[in-house]
Design a protein around this motif. Structure first.
Motif, PDB file in Angstrom:
ATOM      1  N   MET A   1     -18.397  28.367  17.997  1.00  0.00           N
ATOM      2  CA  MET A   1     -19.250  27.232  17.628  1.00  0.00           C
ATOM      3  C   MET A   1     -19.707  27.337  16.186  1.00  0.00           C
ATOM      4  SD  MET A   1     -21.580  27.022  21.022  1.00  0.00           S
ATOM      5  CE  MET A   1     -22.753  25.824  20.428  1.00  0.00           C
ATOM      6  N   LYS A   2     -20.121  28.548  15.800  1.00  0.00           N
ATOM      7  CA  LYS A   2     -20.608  28.806  14.446  1.00  0.00           C
ATOM      8  C   LYS A   2     -19.504  28.501  13.431  1.00  0.00           C
ATOM      9  CE  LYS A   2     -23.860  30.489  11.762  1.00  0.00           C
ATOM     10  NZ  LYS A   2     -25.186  29.858  11.717  1.00  0.00           N
ATOM     11  N   ILE A   3     -18.308  29.031  13.738  1.00  0.00           N
ATOM     12  CA  ILE A   3     -17.179  28.835  12.826  1.00  0.00           C
ATOM     13  C   ILE A   3     -16.886  27.351  12.667  1.00  0.00           C
ATOM     14  CG2 ILE A   3     -14.686  29.183  12.551  1.00  0.00           C
ATOM     15  CD1 ILE A   3     -15.123  31.880  14.034  1.00  0.00           C
ATOM     16  N   TYR A   4     -16.876  26.673  13.794  1.00  0.00           N
ATOM     17  CA  TYR A   4     -16.542  25.258  13.764  1.00  0.00           C
ATOM     18  C   TYR A   4     -17.560  24.478  12.908  1.00  0.00           C
ATOM     19  CZ  TYR A   4     -15.198  20.633  15.400  1.00  0.00           C
ATOM     20  OH  TYR A   4     -14.771  19.340  15.453  1.00  0.00           O
ATOM     21  N   SER A   5     -18.820  24.812  13.099  1.00  0.00           N
ATOM     22  CA  SER A   5     -19.847  24.067  12.361  1.00  0.00           C
ATOM     23  C   SER A   5     -19.766  24.375  10.867  1.00  0.00           C
ATOM     24  CB  SER A   5     -21.234  24.381  12.908  1.00  0.00           C
ATOM     25  OG  SER A   5     -21.554  25.723  12.662  1.00  0.00           O
ATOM     26  N   GLN A   6     -19.402  25.616  10.529  1.00  0.00           N
ATOM     27  CA  GLN A   6     -19.291  25.963   9.113  1.00  0.00           C
ATOM     28  C   GLN A   6     -18.089  25.302   8.456  1.00  0.00           C
ATOM     29  OE1 GLN A   6     -19.789  29.896   7.812  1.00  0.00           O
ATOM     30  NE2 GLN A   6     -21.908  29.986   8.561  1.00  0.00           N
ATOM     31  N   VAL A   7     -17.001  25.209   9.245  1.00  0.00           N
ATOM     32  CA  VAL A   7     -15.781  24.621   8.706  1.00  0.00           C
ATOM     33  C   VAL A   7     -16.006  23.166   8.333  1.00  0.00           C
ATOM     34  CG1 VAL A   7     -13.435  23.892   9.326  1.00  0.00           C
ATOM     35  CG2 VAL A   7     -14.191  26.200   9.811  1.00  0.00           C
ATOM     36  N   ARG A   8     -16.885  22.513   9.065  1.00  0.00           N
ATOM     37  CA  ARG A   8     -17.175  21.111   8.760  1.00  0.00           C
ATOM     38  C   ARG A   8     -17.790  20.962   7.365  1.00  0.00           C
ATOM     39  NH1 ARG A   8     -19.961  18.406  13.889  1.00  0.00           N
ATOM     40  NH2 ARG A   8     -21.110  20.353  13.742  1.00  0.00           N
ATOM     41  N   LEU A   9     -18.413  22.044   6.894  1.00  0.00           N
ATOM     42  CA  LEU A   9     -18.984  22.020   5.551  1.00  0.00           C
ATOM     43  C   LEU A   9     -17.969  22.502   4.519  1.00  0.00           C
ATOM     44  CD1 LEU A   9     -22.429  23.596   6.455  1.00  0.00           C
ATOM     45  CD2 LEU A   9     -21.833  21.177   6.319  1.00  0.00           C
ATOM     46  N   GLY A  10     -16.758  22.840   4.984  1.00  0.00           N
ATOM     47  CA  GLY A  10     -15.730  23.336   4.061  1.00  0.00           C
ATOM     48  C   GLY A  10     -15.312  24.735   4.458  1.00  0.00           C
ATOM     49  N   VAL A  11     -13.998  24.972   4.385  1.00  0.00           N
ATOM     50  CA  VAL A  11     -13.467  26.274   4.769  1.00  0.00           C
ATOM     51  C   VAL A  11     -13.756  27.277   3.660  1.00  0.00           C
ATOM     52  CG1 VAL A  11     -11.411  27.528   5.436  1.00  0.00           C
ATOM     53  CG2 VAL A  11     -11.662  25.135   6.069  1.00  0.00           C
ATOM     54  N   THR A  12     -14.344  28.377   4.018  1.00  0.00           N
ATOM     55  CA  THR A  12     -14.577  29.439   3.034  1.00  0.00           C
ATOM     56  C   THR A  12     -13.729  30.648   3.408  1.00  0.00           C
ATOM     57  OG1 THR A  12     -16.332  30.446   4.306  1.00  0.00           O
ATOM     58  CG2 THR A  12     -16.982  28.701   2.759  1.00  0.00           C
ATOM     59  N   PRO A  13     -13.434  31.523   2.442  1.00  0.00           N
ATOM     60  CA  PRO A  13     -12.673  32.731   2.771  1.00  0.00           C
ATOM     61  C   PRO A  13     -13.408  33.599   3.802  1.00  0.00           C
ATOM     62  CG  PRO A  13     -12.782  32.380   0.413  1.00  0.00           C
ATOM     63  CD  PRO A  13     -13.703  31.388   1.013  1.00  0.00           C
ATOM     64  N   GLU A  14     -14.710  33.458   3.827  1.00  0.00           N
ATOM     65  CA  GLU A  14     -15.493  34.203   4.812  1.00  0.00           C
ATOM     66  C   GLU A  14     -15.063  33.827   6.241  1.00  0.00           C
ATOM     67  OE1 GLU A  14     -19.445  33.638   3.506  1.00  0.00           O
ATOM     68  OE2 GLU A  14     -20.261  35.082   4.923  1.00  0.00           O
ATOM     69  N   ILE A  15     -14.859  32.536   6.433  1.00  0.00           N
ATOM     70  CA  ILE A  15     -14.401  32.062   7.742  1.00  0.00           C
ATOM     71  C   ILE A  15     -13.039  32.669   8.063  1.00  0.00           C
ATOM     72  CG2 ILE A  15     -13.632  30.013   9.022  1.00  0.00           C
ATOM     73  CD1 ILE A  15     -16.606  30.111   8.745  1.00  0.00           C
ATOM     74  N   ASN A  16     -12.171  32.686   7.057  1.00  0.00           N
ATOM     75  CA  ASN A  16     -10.862  33.308   7.270  1.00  0.00           C
ATOM     76  C   ASN A  16     -11.013  34.748   7.730  1.00  0.00           C
ATOM     77  OD1 ASN A  16      -9.573  31.012   6.525  1.00  0.00           O
ATOM     78  ND2 ASN A  16      -9.128  31.670   4.420  1.00  0.00           N
ATOM     79  N   ALA A  17     -11.968  35.441   7.128  1.00  0.00           N
ATOM     80  CA  ALA A  17     -12.167  36.861   7.471  1.00  0.00           C
ATOM     81  C   ALA A  17     -12.624  37.004   8.924  1.00  0.00           C
ATOM     82  CB  ALA A  17     -13.182  37.489   6.531  1.00  0.00           C
ATOM     83  N   ILE A  18     -13.609  36.210   9.303  1.00  0.00           N
ATOM     84  CA  ILE A  18     -14.112  36.341  10.679  1.00  0.00           C
ATOM     85  C   ILE A  18     -13.027  35.956  11.680  1.00  0.00           C
ATOM     86  CG2 ILE A  18     -15.176  34.038  10.810  1.00  0.00           C
ATOM     87  CD1 ILE A  18     -16.917  37.011  12.279  1.00  0.00           C
ATOM     88  N   CYS A  19     -12.227  34.929  11.314  1.00  0.00           N
ATOM     89  CA  CYS A  19     -11.140  34.530  12.210  1.00  0.00           C
ATOM     90  C   CYS A  19     -10.114  35.642  12.346  1.00  0.00           C
ATOM     91  CB  CYS A  19     -10.458  33.269  11.681  1.00  0.00           C
ATOM     92  SG  CYS A  19     -11.483  31.820  11.895  1.00  0.00           S
ATOM     93  N   THR A  20      -9.835  36.310  11.252  1.00  0.00           N
ATOM     94  CA  THR A  20      -8.879  37.414  11.310  1.00  0.00           C
ATOM     95  C   THR A  20      -9.364  38.494  12.268  1.00  0.00           C
ATOM     96  OG1 THR A  20      -8.246  36.950   9.042  1.00  0.00           O
ATOM     97  CG2 THR A  20      -7.628  39.109   9.919  1.00  0.00           C
ATOM     98  N   ILE A  21     -10.668  38.777  12.187  1.00  0.00           N
ATOM     99  CA  ILE A  21     -11.226  39.792  13.091  1.00  0.00           C
ATOM    100  C   ILE A  21     -11.087  39.330  14.546  1.00  0.00           C
ATOM    101  CG2 ILE A  21     -13.358  40.935  13.811  1.00  0.00           C
ATOM    102  CD1 ILE A  21     -14.201  40.953  10.869  1.00  0.00           C
ATOM    103  N   LEU A  22     -11.418  38.054  14.777  1.00  0.00           N
ATOM    104  CA  LEU A  22     -11.290  37.516  16.135  1.00  0.00           C
ATOM    105  C   LEU A  22      -9.854  37.634  16.648  1.00  0.00           C
ATOM    106  CD1 LEU A  22     -13.295  34.199  16.623  1.00  0.00           C
ATOM    107  CD2 LEU A  22     -13.327  36.265  18.023  1.00  0.00           C
ATOM    108  N   ILE A  23      -8.913  37.254  15.752  1.00  0.00           N
ATOM    109  CA  ILE A  23      -7.497  37.342  16.149  1.00  0.00           C
ATOM    110  C   ILE A  23      -7.149  38.769  16.531  1.00  0.00           C
ATOM    111  CG2 ILE A  23      -5.122  37.228  15.269  1.00  0.00           C
ATOM    112  CD1 ILE A  23      -6.150  34.838  13.523  1.00  0.00           C
ATOM    113  N   ALA A  24      -7.643  39.721  15.750  1.00  0.00           N
ATOM    114  CA  ALA A  24      -7.353  41.129  16.018  1.00  0.00           C
ATOM    115  C   ALA A  24      -7.871  41.527  17.391  1.00  0.00           C
ATOM    116  CB  ALA A  24      -7.967  42.007  14.933  1.00  0.00           C
ATOM    117  N   ILE A  25      -9.108  41.090  17.688  1.00  0.00           N
ATOM    118  CA  ILE A  25      -9.698  41.468  18.979  1.00  0.00           C
ATOM    119  C   ILE A  25      -8.900  40.847  20.132  1.00  0.00           C
ATOM    120  CG2 ILE A  25     -11.720  41.230  20.469  1.00  0.00           C
ATOM    121  CD1 ILE A  25     -13.444  41.352  17.930  1.00  0.00           C
ATOM    122  N   VAL A  26      -8.655  39.542  20.008  1.00  0.00           N
ATOM    123  CA  VAL A  26      -7.939  38.859  21.088  1.00  0.00           C
ATOM    124  C   VAL A  26      -6.541  39.442  21.264  1.00  0.00           C
ATOM    125  CG1 VAL A  26      -6.948  36.660  21.811  1.00  0.00           C
ATOM    126  CG2 VAL A  26      -9.244  36.731  20.860  1.00  0.00           C
TER     127      VAL A  26
END
Lengths: 273, 381
Positions: free
Chosen positions: A220-245
């Motif tokens: 939810m957090k990621i989605y709401s932040q992306v609406r304000l524009g994609v930042t490299p920070e989001i990419n980083a957190i997504c990468t971590i999520l991908i790693a976990i999953v």
């Protein structure tokens, strides 16, 4: 004719298939190490966005909420899903069994929006304040079905004479369940748990419907932040999520694979007998 | 009974002929219905202590249901099952003093051989030291000492069978139930294991109740055999009796191969009868309950029929002429199918060590069949 080998056609289809699936993800992972603030312009390698993540209290809170929800809901869903699978495979003659099995598996194909909306209506109707509890309950509801499917498929091939043998040797039904049935189907239960855990980790739609203030999950957090524009920070957190999953999925499939190999070996050994 | 000589294969062990012997297992008018289908139908059966008893029948004859009712996995629809005087109704499987060896062996895949064997003993709350001693004893008994730490999937089929056996006798049950115990083994191993099972039963002094569809297996191992068909007992007798004096056409046909002649009883004296069939007059010393004028069957085993190109001395009775129709050479014996002049095909088995070289019968030859008055039995059912 070349049947099993690496024909050009095979290589092409595998490459295309993988590219289609993983190119977007690969791009995301690469840009998470981008030094530049502009998402689409490569500015050199850097891990600064991962460091920045640790400073972002909002994201960390969301991650912590997600982890708690995933752990609790996966565990409860595993217990309930296993019980449902047992009921479906063991008591084959109870009234309304077909209805029950249909209803257990319906959420698998139900649009998430509908599941989310109906759960929201329920929580409002019974006056349950939306928050971490409601998200957890919602995740239990839909993850349970997946666990039930995984465990049921194992139970269908379970040799009932194992349980009869245990009882014949003096074990009560309860003792038999814990000493024989549970250990034998444990791999399926574990992979069911893994599945439930990753599903809960990933979920955005149902969480958005059933969550309340103070219980924002990471998607939810990621989605709401992306609406304000994609930042490299989001990419980083997504990468971590991908790693976990990915780790979860790989472990689950390894457990499954080992079970398969084991069964194959058993069958071969029995064949030699 | 005309066949007094056909007694037990174990010398002196025949409690079924002793009116004072107490039945150990007693199926008392047991019926088991699954829906409308009666798997076991008003069946009564008595088994004695230390007996090696076989339930023999084709699949679906109710033999496994009978076993599962004794183990407690099924309850009879009506009737009683008594074990050592105790009515077993309502007693759950885990409280019954019987153990079962499953057809699939049902070894616990997540436990070692040792743990599998110890499982039942643990349920009884036996002290750990005693369990260890008993497990070691069992492993010695089935010659698997080196395999104690192995898991079932690391064993061969024969070894698994022995683990299953060790596990089921470890608790010294009052009765050991064996469901097709040798069904999964190949022929050679099966023959060896038959004798091992018999020795084991003798050594431990247990009562064995084995279910099988393999008549050779039942004949080899059992003290007595019950032939079952459609949930009913057709005959209970020792292996020689079953073979030599079958009580009905079903039993005669089911066990081994048999020639059946139909005919009418034309004379009935004490201990003798004369039967007239098409193209053949039979004099028999085993008239059974044949009555004058009745139509009966005369059953005679192929190995009791002599085959010759010359007529026998007295060709008036127990002899007929025909033509060699088929010959099957099986190594130890040769089976001749003779088409009698009446049209009936008769099987005759000749042991090859006795096949005379100067009388080489072959396809299409005219030949005589002949047999002794005491070679067959008259069947009225």
């Amino acid at each position: 004719m070349n049947t099993g080998g690496w024909s050009r056609f095979n290589i092409a289809s595998v490459t295309l298939g993988f590219a289609f699936l993983y190119l977007p993800i690969l791009l995301l992972v690469i840009y998470s190490f981008n030094a530049s603030r502009l998402v689409t312009v490569w500015g050199g390698f850097s891990t600064q966005w991962y460091a920045a993540l640790l400073q972002n209290q909002g994201l960390l809170d969301a991650a912590w909420v997600t982890l708690q929800v995933a752990l609790v809901s996966a565990t409860v869903a595993t217990v309930l899903g296993t019980l449902a699978a047992l009921a479906l495979t063991r008591y084959t003659r109870f009234r309304g069994r077909i209805l029950f099995s249909g209803m257990v598996f319906a959420p698998l194909v139900m649009p998430e929006v509908i599941t989310g909306l109906s759960l929201l209506l329920l929580f409002v109707a019974i006056g349950l304040d939306r928050g971490m509890l409601t998200v957890t309950l919602a995740h239990i509801t839909f993850a349970m079905c997946f666990v039930a499917v995984v465990v049921q498929s194992r139970l269908l091939t379970f040799d009932r004479s194992l349980e009869e043998a245990a009882m014949d040797l003096g074990a009560t039904p309860v003792k038999t369940f814990f000493a024989i049935t549970l250990p034998v189907i444990a791999p399926a239960i574990i992979s069911g748990w893994m599945l439930a855990f990753t599903l809960s980790l990933d979920d955005l739609v149902i969480a958005s419907f059933t969550s309340g203030p103070g219980a924002t999950t990471l998607p939810m957090k990621i989605y709401s932040q992306v609406r304000l524009g994609v930042t490299p920070e989001i990419n980083a957190i997504c990468t971590i999520l991908i790693a976990i999953v990915a780790t979860g999925v790989i472990i689950a499939s390894l457990v499954n694979k080992r079970r398969e190999v084991q069964r194959l070996r058993d069958e071969q050994a029995a064949g030699r007998a | 009974m005309a066949l007094q000589s056909l007694n037990s294969i174990r010398r002196g062990f025949e409690p079924w002929n002793d009116p004072a012997a107490r039945p150990y297992i007693h199926f008392d008018r047991v019926t088991k219905k699954f829906g409308d289908f009666a798997a076991v139908n008003d069946l009564s059966l008595t088994i004695f202590e230390r007996e090696f008893f076989a339930l023999l029948g084709a699949s679906g004859c109710g033999k496994s249901t009978l076993l599962r009712m004794l183990a407690g996995f099924e309850e009879p629809t009506s009737g009683r099952i008594l074990l050592d005087g105790q009515d077993l109704r309502g007693v759950p499987p885990y409280r019954r003093p019987v153990n079962m060896m499953f057809q699939s062996y049902a070894l616990f895949p997540h436990m070692t051989v040792e743990k599998n064997i110890a499982f039942g003993l643990k349920q009884d709350g036996m002290p750990a030291a005693d369990i260890a001693a008993r497990v070691a004893e069992m492993l010695r008994l089935v010659k698997l000492e080196e395999f104690a730490k192995r898991k079932p999937h690391q064993l061969s089929g024969g070894q698994r069978q022995r683990v299953a056996l060790a596990r089921s006798v470890a608790k010294r049950p009052k009765v050991l139930l064996l469901d097709e115990p040798l069904g999964a083994l190949d022929k050679k191993l099966r023959e060896e294991t038959q004798f091992e099972l018999m020795d084991l039963q003798q050594d431990l002094g247990l009562t064995f109740l084995v279910v099988t569809h393999d008549q050779e297996e039942a004949m080899t191992m059992a003290d007595r055999i019950a032939i079952l068909d459609k949930g009913e007992v057709m005959q209970v007798a020792t292996p020689p009796e079953i073979y030599e004096a079958p009580g009905s056409r079903f039993v005669a046909d089911f066990v081994g191969s048999v020639n059946l002649f139909q005919g009418q009883v034309t004379r009935r004296d004490a201990g003798r009868a004369e039967i007239a069939g098409p193209g053949l007059v039979i004099h028999t010393a085993n008239p059974g309950d044949a009555e004058q004028g009745k139509t009966v069957h005369y059953a005679i085993r192929p190995e009791k029929i002599r085959l010759s190109s010359f007529p026998p001395e007295n060709a008036r009775a127990n002899a007929a002429q025909g033509e060699i129709y088929d010959i099957a050479y099986l190594g130890d014996v040769t089976i001749y199918n003779v088409k009698l002049d009446s049209g009936q095909i008769v099987k005759s088995t000749v042991i090859n060590s006795q096949r005379s070289a100067d009388d080489p019968l072959t396809w299409g030859d005219r030949a005589w069949i002949a047999f002794q008055p005491d070679s067959g039995v008259v069947l009225t059912r």
